[in-house]
Design a protein around this motif. Structure first.
Motif, PDB file in Angstrom:
ATOM      1  N   LEU A 106      38.085  37.710  55.367  1.00  0.00           N
ATOM      2  CA  LEU A 106      39.373  38.397  55.238  1.00  0.00           C
ATOM      3  C   LEU A 106      39.856  38.747  56.640  1.00  0.00           C
ATOM      4  O   LEU A 106      39.593  39.833  57.163  1.00  0.00           O
ATOM      5  CB  LEU A 106      39.235  39.665  54.391  1.00  0.00           C
ATOM      6  CG  LEU A 106      38.931  39.496  52.908  1.00  0.00           C
ATOM      7  CD1 LEU A 106      38.821  40.857  52.235  1.00  0.00           C
ATOM      8  CD2 LEU A 106      40.006  38.669  52.230  1.00  0.00           C
ATOM      9  N   ASP A 107      40.530  37.795  57.271  1.00  0.00           N
ATOM     10  CA  ASP A 107      41.050  38.010  58.632  1.00  0.00           C
ATOM     11  C   ASP A 107      39.956  38.479  59.579  1.00  0.00           C
ATOM     12  O   ASP A 107      40.154  39.398  60.386  1.00  0.00           O
ATOM     13  CB  ASP A 107      42.196  39.018  58.617  1.00  0.00           C
ATOM     14  CG  ASP A 107      43.378  38.536  57.796  1.00  0.00           C
ATOM     15  OD1 ASP A 107      43.661  37.318  57.840  1.00  0.00           O
ATOM     16  OD2 ASP A 107      44.004  39.350  57.106  1.00  0.00           O
ATOM     17  N   GLY A 108      38.802  37.844  59.488  1.00  0.00           N
ATOM     18  CA  GLY A 108      37.703  38.161  60.387  1.00  0.00           C
ATOM     19  C   GLY A 108      36.667  39.106  59.810  1.00  0.00           C
ATOM     20  O   GLY A 108      35.568  39.218  60.349  1.00  0.00           O
ATOM     21  N   ALA A 124      36.452  43.843  44.305  1.00  0.00           N
ATOM     22  CA  ALA A 124      36.188  44.672  45.477  1.00  0.00           C
ATOM     23  C   ALA A 124      35.525  43.807  46.529  1.00  0.00           C
ATOM     24  O   ALA A 124      34.523  43.135  46.233  1.00  0.00           O
ATOM     25  CB  ALA A 124      35.302  45.854  45.116  1.00  0.00           C
ATOM     26  N   SER A 125      36.075  43.806  47.723  1.00  0.00           N
ATOM     27  CA  SER A 125      35.531  43.016  48.839  1.00  0.00           C
ATOM     28  C   SER A 125      34.735  43.932  49.744  1.00  0.00           C
ATOM     29  O   SER A 125      35.298  44.783  50.447  1.00  0.00           O
ATOM     30  CB  SER A 125      36.655  42.334  49.607  1.00  0.00           C
ATOM     31  OG  SER A 125      37.337  41.411  48.787  1.00  0.00           O
ATOM     32  N   LEU A 126      33.402  43.774  49.728  1.00  0.00           N
ATOM     33  CA  LEU A 126      32.487  44.622  50.477  1.00  0.00           C
ATOM     34  C   LEU A 126      32.199  44.009  51.838  1.00  0.00           C
ATOM     35  O   LEU A 126      31.738  42.870  51.934  1.00  0.00           O
ATOM     36  CB  LEU A 126      31.184  44.787  49.705  1.00  0.00           C
ATOM     37  CG  LEU A 126      31.295  45.403  48.314  1.00  0.00           C
ATOM     38  CD1 LEU A 126      29.982  45.232  47.560  1.00  0.00           C
ATOM     39  CD2 LEU A 126      31.661  46.869  48.403  1.00  0.00           C
ATOM     40  N   VAL A 127      32.465  44.751  52.900  1.00  0.00           N
ATOM     41  CA  VAL A 127      32.255  44.261  54.257  1.00  0.00           C
ATOM     42  C   VAL A 127      30.772  44.347  54.601  1.00  0.00           C
ATOM     43  O   VAL A 127      30.135  45.391  54.414  1.00  0.00           O
ATOM     44  CB  VAL A 127      33.074  45.065  55.275  1.00  0.00           C
ATOM     45  CG1 VAL A 127      32.863  44.517  56.687  1.00  0.00           C
ATOM     46  CG2 VAL A 127      34.555  45.024  54.912  1.00  0.00           C
ATOM     47  N   ARG A 128      30.228  43.255  55.087  1.00  0.00           N
ATOM     48  CA  ARG A 128      28.814  43.238  55.485  1.00  0.00           C
ATOM     49  C   ARG A 128      28.580  44.201  56.654  1.00  0.00           C
ATOM     50  O   ARG A 128      29.432  44.359  57.531  1.00  0.00           O
ATOM     51  CB  ARG A 128      28.390  41.825  55.859  1.00  0.00           C
ATOM     52  CG  ARG A 128      28.473  40.871  54.662  1.00  0.00           C
ATOM     53  CD  ARG A 128      27.899  39.508  54.980  1.00  0.00           C
ATOM     54  NE  ARG A 128      27.947  38.627  53.806  1.00  0.00           N
ATOM     55  CZ  ARG A 128      27.371  37.440  53.761  1.00  0.00           C
ATOM     56  NH1 ARG A 128      26.713  36.979  54.815  1.00  0.00           N
ATOM     57  NH2 ARG A 128      27.448  36.703  52.662  1.00  0.00           N
ATOM     58  N   ASN A 129      27.397  44.832  56.664  1.00  0.00           N
ATOM     59  CA  ASN A 129      27.134  45.906  57.620  1.00  0.00           C
ATOM     60  C   ASN A 129      26.111  45.539  58.684  1.00  0.00           C
ATOM     61  O   ASN A 129      25.562  46.419  59.351  1.00  0.00           O
ATOM     62  CB  ASN A 129      26.665  47.159  56.884  1.00  0.00           C
ATOM     63  CG  ASN A 129      25.290  47.013  56.258  1.00  0.00           C
ATOM     64  OD1 ASN A 129      24.850  45.907  55.950  1.00  0.00           O
ATOM     65  ND2 ASN A 129      24.598  48.130  56.063  1.00  0.00           N
ATOM     66  N   PRO A 173      36.006  43.326  62.786  1.00  0.00           N
ATOM     67  CA  PRO A 173      37.169  43.328  63.689  1.00  0.00           C
ATOM     68  C   PRO A 173      37.733  44.711  63.988  1.00  0.00           C
ATOM     69  O   PRO A 173      38.420  44.890  65.004  1.00  0.00           O
ATOM     70  CB  PRO A 173      38.193  42.471  62.932  1.00  0.00           C
ATOM     71  CG  PRO A 173      37.369  41.530  62.131  1.00  0.00           C
ATOM     72  CD  PRO A 173      36.196  42.342  61.688  1.00  0.00           C
ATOM     73  N   ALA A 174      37.462  45.697  63.133  1.00  0.00           N
ATOM     74  CA  ALA A 174      37.947  47.049  63.390  1.00  0.00           C
ATOM     75  C   ALA A 174      36.950  47.880  64.187  1.00  0.00           C
ATOM     76  O   ALA A 174      37.216  49.047  64.488  1.00  0.00           O
ATOM     77  CB  ALA A 174      38.248  47.752  62.066  1.00  0.00           C
ATOM     78  N   GLY A 175      35.798  47.283  64.534  1.00  0.00           N
ATOM     79  CA  GLY A 175      34.796  47.998  65.308  1.00  0.00           C
ATOM     80  C   GLY A 175      33.805  48.791  64.472  1.00  0.00           C
ATOM     81  O   GLY A 175      32.949  49.480  65.022  1.00  0.00           O
ATOM     82  N   VAL A 203      40.583  53.404  60.397  1.00  0.00           N
ATOM     83  CA  VAL A 203      39.666  53.555  59.266  1.00  0.00           C
ATOM     84  C   VAL A 203      40.012  52.445  58.285  1.00  0.00           C
ATOM     85  O   VAL A 203      40.881  52.607  57.432  1.00  0.00           O
ATOM     86  CB  VAL A 203      39.792  54.952  58.621  1.00  0.00           C
ATOM     87  CG1 VAL A 203      38.791  55.096  57.479  1.00  0.00           C
ATOM     88  CG2 VAL A 203      39.547  56.035  59.660  1.00  0.00           C
ATOM     89  N   PRO A 204      39.341  51.294  58.378  1.00  0.00           N
ATOM     90  CA  PRO A 204      39.829  50.063  57.745  1.00  0.00           C
ATOM     91  C   PRO A 204      39.410  49.829  56.301  1.00  0.00           C
ATOM     92  O   PRO A 204      39.381  48.689  55.840  1.00  0.00           O
ATOM     93  CB  PRO A 204      39.224  48.990  58.648  1.00  0.00           C
ATOM     94  CG  PRO A 204      37.932  49.573  59.100  1.00  0.00           C
ATOM     95  CD  PRO A 204      38.190  51.047  59.259  1.00  0.00           C
ATOM     96  N   GLY A 205      39.093  50.861  55.553  1.00  0.00           N
ATOM     97  CA  GLY A 205      38.691  50.675  54.178  1.00  0.00           C
ATOM     98  C   GLY A 205      38.176  51.968  53.596  1.00  0.00           C
ATOM     99  O   GLY A 205      38.426  53.060  54.131  1.00  0.00           O
TER     100      GLY A 205
END
Length: 494
Positions: free
Chosen positions: A54-56, A74-79, A84-86, A113-115
């Motif tokens: 999703l855009d990086g 729900a799209s869960l960002v890997r940790n 891209p938001a730092g 705060v990207p999510g």
């Protein structure tokens, strides 16, 4: 056996099959849909799309069907790396659901705060204000992915106040349950008792829950032992408010009118079972109404919402949870209201629902009312045994007694131990309905779903009247009953 009188009514119906058994590292970017029974299906099972860009942002997208059999995702960002938001993931970057037959897409804000779903703690004293998982690398995996249920785990070693707190977060998705469940444990067992004085504000985040409209916030509120609600739109620090109505289940909520949208957080337990909220506004706010405002001082709101952004904008969608200082690290700390003491060492655990919908449907208060009604449910077993206790939170091995026998607040599930992979459970719901209960049978050793499920003696159809998932590693059967139970109902699994 003589069946009990049939006291349930049919809600959404559907069918289809999916069985997943994967980890976050598997399958690249493919959507995994293992084979199941053939034939048409209206209520699709859970699907997981791996490594979606999703855009990086590297995400794993979970797709499930809600109580109306409509798709949500729900799209869960890997940790495990900076995004891209730092930040270092573990949060929901994008959430979608249906409104009037069209998909509503809600993305993380672009204000740093990207999510939604970040881990955040403040310390009362120290060299820093506290910490969050922005710069902390963690690990993630799928703990269990069945045909109709999926459980995902994130972990971080969170530096906090000169110590390291081990944080575990689980996201639970289930066919027939509209709202994802977020469960968190802060493990401070390696920290000396009373050496760390921190609060907890997770889940924390900023999601444009109005379909990325970034509209003005028309109203907000929260619940502790009272219900706080604003009285004018848009919300500013000069808005009037009312804090008089009694309340049972803790929650936060926020809404817009154009478009019609609402988001909130609802705890899986009552306030008496698990207090939430912090600081001292109750002293002057409880049982009061102020038509002309102003709002409480920003640092003294019972939960952190968008108060720190309100002086600059009325469009902030910031939303977090909250508890008093000492809720993490102290053996005894004062609960909100200062009329009782609780323990924040060695663990601080709790679970909440992430609620999104249209404001006209009042989804947050509806979920809070549902959790309140669950406390009156009585679960008994004539085959198998009702589970009376379980781990005190995710990532924990200690055992605690359930306040309501059979109801596990960690996952908001109704649980029993199977006898030779069979069980017969009787629900007595009192005067309220029990909607689409998620039942978990422990000690289920078969690798296959049950061959027969009945409700009050009437056969139920798999993947239509109930949604089952077998967890062979956890020796459990997960089963969402696609019914609204009222009065008494007997569920038999064999």
């Amino acid at each position: 056996m003589t069946p009990h009188a049939k006291t349930w009514r049919l809600r959404a119906r559907g069918a289809s099959v999916l069985l997943l058994s994967l980890s976050f590292a598997s399958c690249g970017g493919k959507e995994v849909r293992p084979e199941g029974p053939s034939g048409p299906s209206r209520c699709e099972p859970v699907a997981i799309e791996r490594d979606v860009d999703l855009d990086g942002f590297r995400t794993d997208r979970v797709i499930w069907r809600d109580a109306a059999c409509e798709p949500r995702s729900a799209s869960l960002v890997r940790n495990d790396a900076a995004d891209p938001a730092g930040w270092h993931g573990g949060y929901i970057r994008r959430y979608t659901y249906q409104v009037a037959g069209a998909q509503r897409t809600c993305d993380g804000a672009k204000d740093g705060v990207p999510g939604w779903g970040m881990v955040t703690c403040h310390t009362r004293v120290g060299e820093t204000w506290g910490n969050w998982t922005e710069g902390v690398t963690g690990t993630g995996r799928t703990l269990f992915a069945g045909r109709h249920h999926a459980l995902h785990e994130f972990k971080w070693p969170l530096p906090l106040g000169g110590f390291t707190v081990q944080v575990t977060v689980h996201y639970l998705f289930a066919t027939g349950r509209s709202h994802p469940l977020y469960a968190i444990t802060h493990d401070a067992s390696s920290v000396p008792p009373d050496a760390l004085e921190a609060d907890v504000r997770s889940p924390y985040g900023d999601l444009l829950f109005d379909g990325n409209a970034n509209a003005e916030i028309a109203g907000l509120g929260w619940g502790d032992r009272r219900r706080f609600v604003t009285l004018s739109s848009p919300v500013t620090m000069q808005s009037g408010w009312d804090y008089r109505e009694s309340n049972v289940v803790p929650y936060t909520r926020m809404w817009t009118t154009a478009p019609d949208a609402e988001m909130g957080v609802v705890q899986t337990q009552t306030w008496l079972q698990k207090p939430a909220g912090g600081y001292w506004f109750y002293q002057s706010g409880w049982d009061q109404r102020d038509d002309d405002g102003p709002m409480p001082q920003d640092w003294n709101w019972t939960y952190q919402l968008n108060q720190y952004q309100l002086p600059q904008t009325t469009r902030s969608h910031r939303m977090a949870w909250g508890a008093n200082y000492g809720s993490l690290g102290w053996r005894e700390y004062a609960r909100y209201g200062d009329d009782g003491m609780l323990s924040g060492h060695p663990f601080q655990s709790y679970s909440v629902f992430m609620v999104l919908g249209t404001h006209r449907e009042d989804p947050v208060l509806a979920q809070a009312d549902a959790v309140e009604a669950w406390q009156a449910v009585r679960l008994t077993a004539t085959e198998g045994t009702v589970r009376p206790r379980g781990p005190g939170g995710v990532g924990r091995e200690d055992s605690v007694a359930f306040d309501t026998p059979g109801y596990n607040p960690v996952y908001a599930t109704w649980e029993a131990h199977a006898a030779n992979n069979r069980a017969e459970l009787r629900f007595d719901t009192g005067t309220h309905a029990l909607e689409h209960p998620v039942v978990v049978l422990r000690d289920y050793t078969s690798t296959k779903p049950p061959t027969r499920v009945t409700l009050d003696g009437q056969p139920l159809t798999a993947d239509e009247d109930y949604f089952a998932s077998v967890d062979p590693d956890g020796h459990a059967l997960w089963l969402t009953v696609n019914r609204s139970l009222t009065g008494t109902a007997t569920l038999r699994v064999e």
